[in-house]
Design a protein around this motif. Structure first.
Motif, PDB file in Angstrom:
ATOM      1  N   GLN A  61       0.850  -1.191   0.000  1.00 12.88           N
ATOM      2  CA  GLN A  61       0.000   0.000   0.000  1.00 12.88           C
ATOM      3  C   GLN A  61       0.879   1.232   0.000  1.00 12.88           C
ATOM      4  OE1 GLN A  61      -2.698   0.777   3.454  1.00 12.88           O
ATOM      5  NE2 GLN A  61      -4.307   0.689   1.920  1.00 12.88           N
ATOM      6  N   LEU A  67      -4.996  -1.239  -2.441  1.00 16.46           N
ATOM      7  CA  LEU A  67      -3.845  -2.122  -2.335  1.00 16.46           C
ATOM      8  C   LEU A  67      -3.350  -2.499  -3.728  1.00 16.46           C
ATOM      9  CD1 LEU A  67      -5.169  -4.495   0.474  1.00 16.46           C
ATOM     10  CD2 LEU A  67      -3.448  -2.706   0.734  1.00 16.46           C
ATOM     11  N   GLY A 213      -0.574   1.724  -5.322  1.00 16.82           N
ATOM     12  CA  GLY A 213      -1.994   1.668  -4.989  1.00 16.82           C
ATOM     13  C   GLY A 213      -2.877   2.353  -6.014  1.00 16.82           C
TER      14      GLY A 213
END
Length: 371
Positions: A61, A67, A213
């Motif tokens: 992250q 994520l 991310g």
């Protein structure tokens, strides 16, 4: 001209170093205080180190809003920056070039810097690793910082921020040299201060890839000023995040500061004592007024429009995120390095760019924004 023993870097929003991996593989790598360990681009890794038996899947992250899938190579890694060798257990392997561009092979972080005392000179482009007992020269101001957590890898710096004449606060900001921006407030603070209502003149910018991310949404505005190390910087371009996940939704700090603010100072990091020493340089009064309205990611022979100011001049002229830019004011990608692109983006000069979209090539012209 750099001092004897110093390590040169290229600066174009990020700091790029020549690194030798495993004694034989040269690489161009960015330094990021927001990153802990060694990180390698997956294509670069496959070309030089592909060892599938040492790769395991993982998720990481960062500044993006979700994520991201990656791999961890579990083997031992050695590398050298200048005359300084270092070894780490494992390295993260991911698509780094989609974030920083094709000129980057990897990134090193705080594991290399742990316990060191370093000087960074943004003007002349060098880093020096200093003896711990060496005192800071005259003109430096010491800022006592604190670690984000017990790992002692990410540093928080106190800054006084004045948003408007009515709204100000004393904040703790994550030092993130992986960010080219100056100061970015996180979404929790923005909600606490009700910035959506407080600020009447913001510009929304959306990124396809803001960092690890993926996507992000920020709102650009000009803060009244910040006070840091005895210096006051007025009318500074700032942003606040609308992310709901990632490092810009972390309630443990108020936001991050990046190279756009640090470049105004000569900097000494004491990572043993958790201190930052700052001395104003000739950039201290630099007024970043103009903005191209787009954020470009460099590729081998073009740039990709990664970020775009909503309702800005560039978007009104017809640009879209994902567009391929093959020239800016007649200059092709190979004629514009990172430092030149940064200067061109901040100048008042209008842009005429050549854009490829599918099988169509067109010319798009627009004036810069005052942001």
């Amino acid at each position: 001209n750099i001092p004897e023993g110093a390590i040169a870097f290229d600066y174009g929003g990020h700091l790029y170093f020549d690194v030798m991996l495993r004694d034989s593989v040269p690489a161009t790598m960015a330094f990021d205080t927001g990153n802990t360990s060694l990180l390698l681009d997956n294509l670069f890794f496959q070309e030089h180190f592909a060892q599938s038996e040492t790769l395991i899947r993982t998720v990481i992250q960062g500044a993006g809003n979700s994520l991201e899938g990656a791999y961890k190579d579990t083997s031992d890694w050695t590398y050298r920056i200048g005359e300084y060798p270092h070894s780490e257990q494992g390295a993260i392997v991911m698509d780094l070039r989609k974030i920083l561009g094709n000129h980057v092979d990897g990134m090193f972080g705080m594991e290399f810097m742990r316990g060191k005392k370093i000087e960074l000179n943004y003007i002349d482009g060098y880093m020096r690793i200093l003896p711990q007992e060496e005192q800071a020269p005259e003109g430096y101001t010491c800022i006592k910082c604190k670690w984000l957590d017990n790992s002692q890898t990410r540093m928080l710096i106190p800054i006084k921020v004045k948003i408007t004449d009515e709204v100000s606060f004393d904040g703790n900001f994550l030092v993130d040299m992986g960010a080219s921006t100056g100061m970015l407030l996180n979404s929790n603070l923005a909600a606490k201060l009700n910035l959506k209502s407080v600020l009447s003149n913001t510009k929304k910018i959306m990124y396809d890839v803001a960092g690890v991310g993926g996507s992000a949404t920020d709102y650009i505005f000009r803060a009244k000023g910040v006070a840091i190390a005895g210096s006051e910087i007025n009318d500074i371009r700032t942003s606040y995040s609308a992310n709901t996940q990632g490092s810009l939704a972390d309630s443990r700090y108020d936001g991050l500061i990046g190279n756009g603010l640090l470049e105004r100072f000569d900097v000494i990091f004491d990572f043993a004592k958790c201190e930052i020493w700052l001395r104003p340089n000739k950039n201290i009064s630099k007024a970043a007024i103009y903005h191209s309205g787009i954020v470009l990611t460099p590729k081998n022979d073009c740039w990709i429009v990664n970020g775009l100011v909503e309702g800005g001049n560039a978007e009104k002229a017809g640009l879209k995120r994902g567009d391929v830019v093959v020239s800016i004011n007649g200059l092709s990608r190979d004629k514009v390095d990172l430092k030149s692109l940064k200067k061109m983006s901040e100048s008042a000069e209008a842009w005429k760019i050549t854009v490829k979209r599918g099988n169509t090539t067109s010319e798009i012209s627009f004036e810069k924004e005052k942001l």
